[in-house]
Structure formats: C-alpha cells, structure tokens
Design a protein around this motif. Structure first.
Motif, PDB file in Angstrom:
ATOM      1  N   SER A  99      15.056  99.420 -28.929  1.00  0.00           N
ATOM      2  CA  SER A  99      15.167 100.362 -27.810  1.00  0.00           C
ATOM      3  C   SER A  99      16.166  99.812 -26.805  1.00  0.00           C
ATOM      4  O   SER A  99      16.415  98.599 -26.769  1.00  0.00           O
ATOM      5  CB  SER A  99      13.807 100.585 -27.143  1.00  0.00           C
ATOM      6  N   ASN A 119      16.922 103.024 -35.924  1.00  0.00           N
ATOM      7  CA  ASN A 119      15.617 103.708 -35.922  1.00  0.00           C
ATOM      8  C   ASN A 119      15.556 104.906 -36.866  1.00  0.00           C
ATOM      9  O   ASN A 119      14.534 105.132 -37.512  1.00  0.00           O
ATOM     10  CB  ASN A 119      15.279 104.201 -34.507  1.00  0.00           C
ATOM     11  N   SER A 146       7.225 106.197 -35.471  1.00  0.00           N
ATOM     12  CA  SER A 146       7.962 106.927 -34.430  1.00  0.00           C
ATOM     13  C   SER A 146       7.452 106.438 -33.079  1.00  0.00           C
ATOM     14  O   SER A 146       7.213 105.229 -32.894  1.00  0.00           O
ATOM     15  CB  SER A 146       7.761 108.432 -34.634  1.00  0.00           C
ATOM     16  N   SER A 147       7.232 107.326 -32.155  1.00  0.00           N
ATOM     17  CA  SER A 147       6.763 106.954 -30.811  1.00  0.00           C
ATOM     18  C   SER A 147       6.333 108.228 -30.102  1.00  0.00           C
ATOM     19  O   SER A 147       6.888 109.308 -30.369  1.00  0.00           O
ATOM     20  CB  SER A 147       7.907 106.296 -30.033  1.00  0.00           C
ATOM     21  N   TYR A 160      16.687 106.672 -27.687  1.00  0.00           N
ATOM     22  CA  TYR A 160      15.493 106.198 -28.395  1.00  0.00           C
ATOM     23  C   TYR A 160      14.594 107.387 -28.758  1.00  0.00           C
ATOM     24  O   TYR A 160      14.148 107.513 -29.905  1.00  0.00           O
ATOM     25  CB  TYR A 160      14.756 105.197 -27.501  1.00  0.00           C
ATOM     26  N   LYS A 164      13.516 108.836 -32.479  1.00  0.00           N
ATOM     27  CA  LYS A 164      12.112 108.911 -32.902  1.00  0.00           C
ATOM     28  C   LYS A 164      11.700 110.359 -33.203  1.00  0.00           C
ATOM     29  O   LYS A 164      10.864 110.601 -34.068  1.00  0.00           O
ATOM     30  CB  LYS A 164      11.202 108.299 -31.819  1.00  0.00           C
ATOM     31  N   CYS A 189       2.785 107.762 -34.079  1.00  0.00           N
ATOM     32  CA  CYS A 189       3.439 107.760 -32.754  1.00  0.00           C
ATOM     33  C   CYS A 189       2.645 106.867 -31.808  1.00  0.00           C
ATOM     34  O   CYS A 189       1.700 107.328 -31.147  1.00  0.00           O
ATOM     35  CB  CYS A 189       3.487 109.180 -32.194  1.00  0.00           C
ATOM     36  N   PRO A 190       3.013 105.586 -31.730  1.00  0.00           N
ATOM     37  CA  PRO A 190       2.306 104.725 -30.769  1.00  0.00           C
ATOM     38  C   PRO A 190       2.714 105.053 -29.343  1.00  0.00           C
ATOM     39  O   PRO A 190       3.839 105.498 -29.078  1.00  0.00           O
ATOM     40  CB  PRO A 190       2.785 103.311 -31.137  1.00  0.00           C
ATOM     41  N   THR A 198       7.394  95.852 -25.244  1.00  0.00           N
ATOM     42  CA  THR A 198       6.815  96.259 -23.949  1.00  0.00           C
ATOM     43  C   THR A 198       6.721  95.073 -22.987  1.00  0.00           C
ATOM     44  O   THR A 198       6.587  95.273 -21.776  1.00  0.00           O
ATOM     45  CB  THR A 198       5.418  96.903 -24.140  1.00  0.00           C
ATOM     46  N   LYS A 245      -0.856 110.379 -33.189  1.00  0.00           N
ATOM     47  CA  LYS A 245      -0.620 109.599 -31.967  1.00  0.00           C
ATOM     48  C   LYS A 245      -1.656 108.485 -31.890  1.00  0.00           C
ATOM     49  O   LYS A 245      -2.823 108.689 -32.244  1.00  0.00           O
ATOM     50  CB  LYS A 245      -0.777 110.497 -30.738  1.00  0.00           C
ATOM     51  N   ASP A 247      -2.309 106.309 -28.731  1.00  0.00           N
ATOM     52  CA  ASP A 247      -1.752 106.094 -27.390  1.00  0.00           C
ATOM     53  C   ASP A 247      -2.802 106.035 -26.283  1.00  0.00           C
ATOM     54  O   ASP A 247      -2.443 106.157 -25.105  1.00  0.00           O
ATOM     55  CB  ASP A 247      -0.733 107.201 -27.081  1.00  0.00           C
TER      56      ASP A 247
END
Ligand code: NDP
Length: 252
Positions: A99, A119, A146-147, A160, A164, A189-190, A198, A245, A247
């Motif tokens: 990223s 990616n 992905s995200s 980014y 994704k 998708c985190p 992070t 997801k 998250d």
C-alpha cells in the motif's frame, strides 16, 4: 485459537507474500493442519530457511518458492518446476500486497503502477500460471486477499482501493469460469489487522480507527488465517464467488 479442518492435511497450498504478517500466519495455521505449505518469498534465503523450519515444527511440509509476483517469467518458472517435480497445487492464497497512502493529487504514475502490478496483476498472473495445473488437481480453492477499502473506498488510498476492488471482479469471473472444473474462488476483505502494514499508522490514528470499529479493536492475523483455512477446506465446498469481510463490523 487455530480452527482445524482435517481435509487440509497433505493439501498442497501456495501462499504468496508468506514471509510476514497475514501470509505468515496463514502459512503457520496451514502447517498446523499438516498441509504442504508452498510459501512464496522474495527476501533473503536465511529467513526463508528459518520459515521452512518453523512450518515443519508446526506440523506441515514446507517448500519455499522465491519470486516477485510482478516478475511473471520468474514466477512461472518457479511454479512450473514445483508442479513438475512435486505434483499439482490444489490451494492458492493470493496474499502479497503493498500500500502507499497518499492523496490522489500526489500519487505518482510509477506508484500507481507498482500498486496495481503487485496487488491486482500479480494475483491475476499467479492464478493464470496455475490454472492449467488446477485442472489436474482436486477440490481446488483460491482465496484472494482484498480489503474492505476495495468495497468502501478510502481517502489517500485511491490506487490501493482500485487494486483491491479489481481483485473482487477478477475473483467473481474466475469463480464463474472455473466452477465447472470444481475450482472455487473467494475473496477475503480484512479491515484493520495488526501487521507491519498497519504498524505504519501512528498511535493516535490507531486509536481513532479503533473507535469506528464496533468490536473496538484491530483484528489479529490468526483470525484472518482461520477464515482462510475455512475457505481452503471442503468445509466451505458450496461457497464460491463470495466476498467475506473480516473487519470487526467496521463496514456494516
Ligand atoms: P505486510 O506488509 O505485513 O506483508 C506483505 C507481504 O507481501 C510481505 O510478505 C511482502 O514480502 C509480500 N510482498 C509485497 N510485494 C510483493 C511482491 N511484489 N512479490 C512477492 N511478495 C510481495 O502486509 P499484511 O500482512 O498486512 O497484508 C497481507 C495482505 O492483506 C495484503 O494483500 C494486504 O493488502 C491485505 N490487507 C491487509 C490489511 C491489514 O490491516 N493489515 C487490511 C486489508 C487487507 P516482503 O517481506 O519481501 O516485503
């Protein structure tokens, strides 16, 4: 807690970007189930050797494949050599990713290229390089990392997020194209997960982000690993083309 799926024992699974973060914990979780973990790395050999030993201690078989996902000839060569000598790969986790958080205004063309190439194109190329092999394998499952940013967008992450989001369209197409050959393809998708990626955020930003997460914390790499193991296993045999997801409720 590592969730266990008995059918992952001896399953041959390639994980890209396995040297650290989410990819490393997915590799360790798979090794703990007795899988043959084919870990991709691009760094130094001594670290790869350490990872191989760690995976074997965890209970799996481990083979390192050195390539950069943006180097298509090197990647194809490494994958072909492995499948010719060892046999078909029946699981793939396209996890390698980068990223670069910058406002669109400041994003340089070469930064856009490198994010998309790693990616999105990297994941597409690894999948393509393995697609003939998948026709010879059984119970094939592909998991693309992905995200949530690919679903909801985010300021300073335009490239980014685009990479994704592209991965989601790619995965749904692969799911439709290869379903008749019993190949499944799903997307994870985190949200915010504790890794080097992070860690780049300062403490104040982390605190602010945590406030917007209903479960009020960042997720762990092991939580993502558990979901990945489920999607690789036959426990999820009727799930394909799905976007899941993980998250803590951030994007409800
Ligand atoms: P890290 O930055 O901790 O690790 C990234 C991994 O990808 C490293 O092993 C790195 O290798 C590898 N990699 C990067 N570029 C390449 C390349 N060109 N070829 C081969 N390997 C490469 O990331 P995370 O573990 O946090 O993220 C893993 C995936 O999850 C990424 O796709 C990311 O976008 C996604 N994700 C992560 C989130 C999070 O909160 N952490 C949230 C949403 C999605 P090296 O060590 O050599 O640099």
């Amino acid at each position: 807690m590592i969730a266990t799926f008995a059918d992952l024992k001896d399953k041959v699974i390639l994980i890209t970007g396995a040297g650290r973060g989410i990819g490393k914990d997915i590799s360790l979780a798979l090794a703990a189930q007795g899988a043959h973990v084919v870990f991709n790395y691009r760094g130094d050999e001594s670290k790869a050797m350490e990872l191989k030993e760690e995976l074997e201690r965890a209970g799996g078989r481990a083979t390192g494949l050195k390539f950069d996902v943006t180097d298509y000839p090197a990647m194809t060569k490494a994958i072909d050599e492995f499948t010719k000598t060892v046999g078909p790969i029946s699981g793939l986790v396209n996890n390698a990713g980068i990223s670069k958080d910058t406002l669109l205004l400041r994003l340089k063309p070469e930064e856009i290229s490198s994010i998309i190439d790693t990616n999105l194109k990297g994941s597409m190329m690894v999948t393509q390089a393995l697609s003939r092999n998948f026709l010879k394998a059984e119970h094939v499952s592909i998991v693309n990392m992905s995200s949530i940013v690919g679903l909801m967008g985010n300021p300073s992450q335009a490239a980014y997020a685009a990479s994704k989001a592209g991965l989601i369209g790619f995965s749904k197409s692969v799911a439709k194209e290869l379903a008749s050959r019993n190949v499944r393809c799903n997307v994870i998708c985190p949200g915010f997960i504790q890794t080097d990626m992070t860690d780049a955020l300062n403490d104040k930003a982390k605190e602010e982000y945590s406030k917007s997460i209903p479960l009020a914390r960042f997720g762990s790499t092991q939580e993502v690993a558990n979901l990945t193991c489920f999607l690789l296993s036959r426990a999820s045999s009727y799930i394909t083309g799905e976007v899941i997801k993980i998250d803590g409720g951030l994007y409800i």
